[in-house]
Design an enzyme around this catalytic site. Sequence first.
Site, PDB file in Angstrom:
ATOM      1  N   ASN A   1     -81.579  29.832  10.657  1.00  0.00           N
ATOM      2  CA  ASN A   1     -81.933  28.743  11.589  1.00  0.00           C
ATOM      3  C   ASN A   1     -83.208  29.048  12.393  1.00  0.00           C
ATOM      4  OD1 ASN A   1     -78.489  27.802  12.372  1.00  0.00           O
ATOM      5  ND2 ASN A   1     -79.900  26.903  10.893  1.00  0.00           N
ATOM      6  N   ASP A  31     -71.447  21.567  10.755  1.00  0.00           N
ATOM      7  CA  ASP A  31     -72.626  21.026  10.085  1.00  0.00           C
ATOM      8  C   ASP A  31     -72.683  19.501  10.256  1.00  0.00           C
ATOM      9  OD1 ASP A  31     -74.934  21.055   8.632  1.00  0.00           O
ATOM     10  OD2 ASP A  31     -73.994  21.523   6.708  1.00  0.00           O
TER      11      ASP A  31
HETATM   12  C1  FPP Z   1     -75.711  22.258  12.090  1.00  0.00           C
HETATM   13  O1  FPP Z   1     -76.075  20.895  12.021  1.00  0.00           O
HETATM   14  C2  FPP Z   1     -75.549  22.709  13.475  1.00  0.00           C
HETATM   15  C3  FPP Z   1     -76.271  23.706  14.074  1.00  0.00           C
HETATM   16  C4  FPP Z   1     -77.314  24.462  13.374  1.00  0.00           C
HETATM   17  C5  FPP Z   1     -76.098  24.053  15.484  1.00  0.00           C
HETATM   18  C6  FPP Z   1     -74.705  23.974  16.009  1.00  0.00           C
HETATM   19  C7  FPP Z   1     -74.760  23.889  17.481  1.00  0.00           C
HETATM   20  C8  FPP Z   1     -73.942  23.181  18.267  1.00  0.00           C
HETATM   21  C9  FPP Z   1     -72.796  22.419  17.778  1.00  0.00           C
HETATM   22  C10 FPP Z   1     -74.182  23.101  19.737  1.00  0.00           C
HETATM   23  C11 FPP Z   1     -74.062  24.365  20.507  1.00  0.00           C
HETATM   24  C12 FPP Z   1     -72.847  25.120  20.228  1.00  0.00           C
HETATM   25  C13 FPP Z   1     -72.190  25.894  21.103  1.00  0.00           C
HETATM   26  C14 FPP Z   1     -71.134  26.772  20.595  1.00  0.00           C
HETATM   27  C15 FPP Z   1     -72.472  25.908  22.543  1.00  0.00           C
HETATM   28  P1  FPP Z   1     -77.474  20.522  11.360  1.00  0.00           P
HETATM   29  O2  FPP Z   1     -78.497  20.519  12.423  1.00  0.00           O
HETATM   30  O3  FPP Z   1     -77.759  21.467  10.230  1.00  0.00           O
HETATM   31  O4  FPP Z   1     -77.175  19.094  10.824  1.00  0.00           O
HETATM   32  P2  FPP Z   1     -77.816  18.412   9.520  1.00  0.00           P
HETATM   33  O5  FPP Z   1     -77.353  19.216   8.342  1.00  0.00           O
HETATM   34  O6  FPP Z   1     -77.222  17.050   9.541  1.00  0.00           O
HETATM   35  O7  FPP Z   1     -79.301  18.426   9.679  1.00  0.00           O
END
Ligand code: FPP
Length: 249
Positions: free
Chosen positions: A69, A21
Site C-alpha cells: 500500500n 477490501d
Molecule cells: C482496502 O480498500 C482498504 C485499505 C487499503 C485500507 C483499510 C483502512 C480502513 C478500513 C480505515 C482505517 C482502519 C483502521 C483499523 C483504523 P481499497 O482502497 O483497496 O478499495 P478498492 O479495492 O475498492 O480500491
Amino acid sequence: MDLKQSINQLNVPQHVAIIMDGNGRWAKQQGEDRIFGHHEGVNSVREIVEACGEIGVKYLTLYAFSTENWNRPKDEVDALMELLVSTISMETPNLNSKGVKLDVIGDIQSLPLSCQKELQESIDITKHNNTVTLILALSYSSKWEIIEAVKKIAAAVKDNKLNISDINSNLISQHLNTNRFPDPELMIRTSGEHRISNFLLWQLAYAEFYFTNVLWPDFRKEEFYKAILSYQNRERRFGQTSEQINQLQ
Ligand code: FPP
C-alpha cells in the site's frame, strides 16, 4: 431473522482475520473520493470489533495497511495515516470501555512517528483488557515477516545458539510477529476478490476462507454473522478423512 441467535456458541472461531477490501470502489459508487470510503470503513471496523465481543471471538486481525500500500498515490497514503492516527486517538476510550486490547503487527518503524506514538499510547492504555484483542496489521506483508524470521533464525544458528535440527514448525511460528496469538481459524475477504495478498501466509495454513462481494464499508454485523455461520457449517479435516473426524467426535 436475527442471525446472531443462530450462531453456535460452542464453535465460534477464536481468531478471525479480515482483508478489508473495497473502500475505494464503495466511494466511487457514491461519487466520492477514495478516502471517503476509508472513513466509512472505520464504522465497519467499529461494528465488527463489537460483534466479536458479543459472540466471543477473542482475536481479530485486520489488514489495515500492507507493505504494498506504500505504492499508492502519496495523497492517499498520507490521508490513510492521518485517518489511522485520528481513529486510534478517538476510538481508544470506546475500545477500552469494551475491554478491547489493541496490538499491532508489521514494520511499525516505517510508519510516521505520530502514528507510532498514537499506537503505543493506545496499546499501553488497553494492555490489561481481555475481551477481544484487536490486532492491526500495518505496513505488514507476510513475505516481509517470514524474511525477518529467517534472518533471526539464521543469526541464532550462526552464533551457535540454535542447531539446524531445532528448526521446526513451532520455532518458525515463535519467530513471526504473531507469536503471541493463536492462528486464525477463519479468514474473510470482502469486495469479491479471491486473493490472499501477502497476508498471514504461514498462519492461514489451515484456516477456512470466506469471500463475499460486499464492499468493506457495507460489511456490518449481519454480514459478519453470515461469515461465522458459514464457518460453522464446514468440516475442518486438517488433512484427515471425514470418517476419522467423525469417529473422534
Ligand atoms: C482496502 O480498500 C482498504 C485499505 C487499503 C485500507 C483499510 C483502512 C480502513 C478500513 C480505515 C482505517 C482502519 C483502521 C483499523 C483504523 P481499497 O482502497 O483497496 O478499495 P478498492 O479495492 O475498492 O480500491
